[in-house]
Design a protein around this motif. Structure first.
Motif, PDB file in Angstrom:
ATOM      1  N   LEU A   1     -26.213  40.269 -17.013  1.00 50.04           N
ATOM      2  CA  LEU A   1     -26.833  41.518 -16.312  1.00 50.04           C
ATOM      3  C   LEU A   1     -28.141  41.059 -16.970  1.00 50.04           C
ATOM      4  O   LEU A   1     -28.128  39.937 -17.952  1.00 50.04           O
ATOM      5  N   ALA A   2     -29.530  41.007 -16.397  1.00 43.77           N
ATOM      6  CA  ALA A   2     -30.612  40.273 -16.597  1.00 43.77           C
ATOM      7  C   ALA A   2     -31.584  40.923 -16.885  1.00 43.77           C
ATOM      8  O   ALA A   2     -31.448  42.699 -17.370  1.00 43.77           O
TER       9      ALA A   2
ATOM     10  N   GLU B   1     -42.507  42.996 -16.737  1.00 50.55           N
ATOM     11  CA  GLU B   1     -41.638  42.588 -15.493  1.00 50.55           C
ATOM     12  C   GLU B   1     -41.007  43.790 -14.256  1.00 50.55           C
ATOM     13  O   GLU B   1     -40.670  43.628 -13.940  1.00 50.55           O
ATOM     14  N   VAL B   2     -40.794  44.620 -15.346  1.00 48.80           N
ATOM     15  CA  VAL B   2     -40.542  46.167 -14.572  1.00 48.80           C
ATOM     16  C   VAL B   2     -41.901  46.599 -13.968  1.00 48.80           C
ATOM     17  O   VAL B   2     -41.592  47.041 -12.306  1.00 48.80           O
ATOM     18  N   ARG B   3     -43.144  46.417 -14.488  1.00 48.41           N
ATOM     19  CA  ARG B   3     -44.327  46.539 -14.124  1.00 48.41           C
ATOM     20  C   ARG B   3     -44.264  45.994 -12.538  1.00 48.41           C
ATOM     21  O   ARG B   3     -44.970  46.799 -11.033  1.00 48.41           O
TER      22      ARG B   3
ATOM     23  N   ARG C   1     -40.602  51.581 -18.950  1.00 53.38           N
ATOM     24  CA  ARG C   1     -40.601  50.308 -19.709  1.00 53.38           C
ATOM     25  C   ARG C   1     -39.510  49.161 -19.715  1.00 53.38           C
ATOM     26  O   ARG C   1     -40.215  48.759 -18.934  1.00 53.38           O
ATOM     27  N   GLN C   2     -38.119  49.737 -20.091  1.00 54.29           N
ATOM     28  CA  GLN C   2     -37.682  48.350 -19.724  1.00 54.29           C
ATOM     29  C   GLN C   2     -36.648  48.278 -18.565  1.00 54.29           C
ATOM     30  O   GLN C   2     -36.424  49.217 -18.981  1.00 54.29           O
TER      31      GLN C   2
ATOM     32  N   ARG D   1     -41.550  47.827  -5.381  1.00 52.77           N
ATOM     33  CA  ARG D   1     -41.687  46.771  -4.802  1.00 52.77           C
ATOM     34  C   ARG D   1     -40.809  45.708  -5.164  1.00 52.77           C
ATOM     35  O   ARG D   1     -40.818  44.417  -5.879  1.00 52.77           O
ATOM     36  N   THR D   2     -40.098  46.426  -5.151  1.00 51.60           N
ATOM     37  CA  THR D   2     -37.990  45.520  -4.984  1.00 51.60           C
ATOM     38  C   THR D   2     -37.034  46.548  -3.666  1.00 51.60           C
ATOM     39  O   THR D   2     -37.184  47.050  -3.711  1.00 51.60           O
ATOM     40  N   THR D   3     -36.567  45.668  -3.724  1.00 51.83           N
ATOM     41  CA  THR D   3     -35.284  45.903  -2.554  1.00 51.83           C
ATOM     42  C   THR D   3     -34.121  46.694  -3.449  1.00 51.83           C
ATOM     43  O   THR D   3     -33.737  46.787  -3.116  1.00 51.83           O
TER      44      THR D   3
END
Length: 427
Positions: free
Chosen positions: A152-153, A159-161, A170-171, A272-274
């Protein structure tokens, strides 16, 4: 209540062939009752092992939760590893958890082997926290790598934002091996493979009586009968009173989903992510982009009521807008509910009632991987290949508590909502 034919997955089916109801007297090695993903997977696994199979479905293939869920395939169960270990012991708990990872791989393997392009598989699942949680997430990341060799990363707040433009998060932990997909197209492709292998699938074939008093079990529908040495019940939240032990062992829980109107540019200001996204609250929201980012498929809430609440679409839309205010005027195209089955211990119900009578159900809100491994375990048990299904014996057919149990579940959900709210406020 919104018609099942109005749900997103049915609107986007690659094929929609119907199958006739059972007619006349039939025989098979195994009869499976319920053509959700647990029943379909069990049927396919049995056929691959040389057994003849009849699959009976009261409605349509994957009519229930299997065909109208969030479509996320990731490891784990609806309860925590710690609670699994409390009942099963630490070593067996690890084996049980490995099975949940195997379930992910079963689905991925079927998609690859059968070239199920309609499954629309997209890798990536984000588990986000709505409170400061970096230490706990990093510890979990390390544990998964050490115990299960599962990578897992970790994603920082910054990075989440970049992927999710929301002040709520948050994370996160990113799982690149997990994925999301079109579950109904997947289910129908597996049924096509069942057809090819000689299995028989009958729709509109509710079982009205069941005789298990002899070595050869007999099931009756309005139009016909089936005789089989082994019978598997995989009816989930739509199990009736045919087998009282099963009917008393689960609680029917409704969950809710919406599909937005197309608004690709507006949606891109927020998501902004698939990857599929789910938050760490017990009463979580889960969502993902569909149709190339044109729409959002959003799920959330659970209730013990069997009918859809009034203003369902508006309730869900407000949850979405609370997370992403920039989407507050995004319209909802459709909204619908689906019924899941939960055992009180929150683990799948997998096992044997008596010689030749099996069950595989109660997957709660984590069914895409667990229906797959559950179907395989039952097939292996019937053929004598392994008895791995026995590892689920500590999570047996516990009485659901009747009306009091249903009320307790709803109260527990509201309690979790309050605790989630308080934890976020404290951040």
């Amino acid at each position: 209540m919104a018609s099942y034919l109005d749900t997103y997955y049915t609107r986007t089916l690659r094929t929609f062939e119907s199958r006739p109801p059972l007619s006349g007297a039939k025989e098979a090695d195994v009869c499976i009752v319920g053509a959700g993903l647990a029943g379909i997977t069990a049927a396919l696994e049995l056929l691959r092992r040389g057994r003849s199979v009849i699959l009976l479905e009261a409605q349509r293939v994957s009519w229930g939760a299997s065909g109208r869920n969030g479509g996320v395939v990731s490891p784990g169960y609806s309860t925590s590893f710690a609670r699994i270990a409390q009942r099963a012991g630490i070593d067996d708990a690890k084996s049980i958890y490995r099975m949940s990872i195997e379930g992910v791989d079963i689905v991925a393997s079927n998609i690859a082997q059968l070239d199920i392009r309609g499954a629309q598989q997209v890798h990536g699942v984000l588990r986000v926290s709505r409170h400061e949680n970096a230490a706990e997430m990093r510890a979990y990341q390390s544990w998964m790598a050490q115990e299960f060799q599962y990578d897992l990363a970790f994603k920082s707040h910054e990075e989440v934002r970049e992927s999710l433009v929301s002040s709520k998060y948050r994370q996160a932990l990113y799982d690149g091996r997990a994925f999301h997909f079109h579950p109904l197209n997947y289910a129908r492709a597996l049924v096509a493979e069942i057809d090819r292998l000689g299995g028989q699938v009958f729709e509109d074939s509710e079982v009205v009586s069941f005789d298990s008093t002899s070595a050869i079990k007999r099931l009756k529908t309005v139009g016909g009968t089936v005789s089989a040495r082994d019978v598997v019940f995989t009816c989930g939240g739509y199990t009736g009173g045919l087998v009282p032990e099963l009917a008393r062992s689960y609680l029917p829980i409704s969950t809710y989903m919406l599909l937005t109107e197309p608004a690709k540019e507006q949606i891109a200001t927020a998501i902004r992510t698939t990857a599929s996204v789910g938050d760490s609250r017990r009463a979580s929201d889960y969502y993902r982009l569909v149709d190339g980012g044109e729409r959002i498929l959003w799920g959330g809430m659970i209730t013990t009521r069997t009918s859809e609440p009034d203003r369902l679409a508006e309730i869900l839309r407000k949850r979405m807008a609370d997370t992403y205010p920039q989407l507050s005027d995004l319209n909802v195209a459709i909204a619908w509910s689906g019924r899941m089955s939960y055992a009180r211990h929150l683990m799948p119900l997998i096992g044997q009632l008596q010689t030749g009578v099996w069950y595989c159900m109660g997957f709660g809100g984590h069914g895409m991987n667990t229906t797959a491994i559950g179907g395989r375990l039952i097939a292996q048990g019937i053929t004598g290949e392994t008895d791995r299904y026995r590892m689920f014996a500590p999570f047996g057919l516990q009485w659901n508590g009747g009306p009091a149990g249903t009320a307790a579940v709803q109260l527990t959900y509201w309690y979790y909502q309050l605790m989630d709210f308080m934890r976020e406020r404290a951040t």
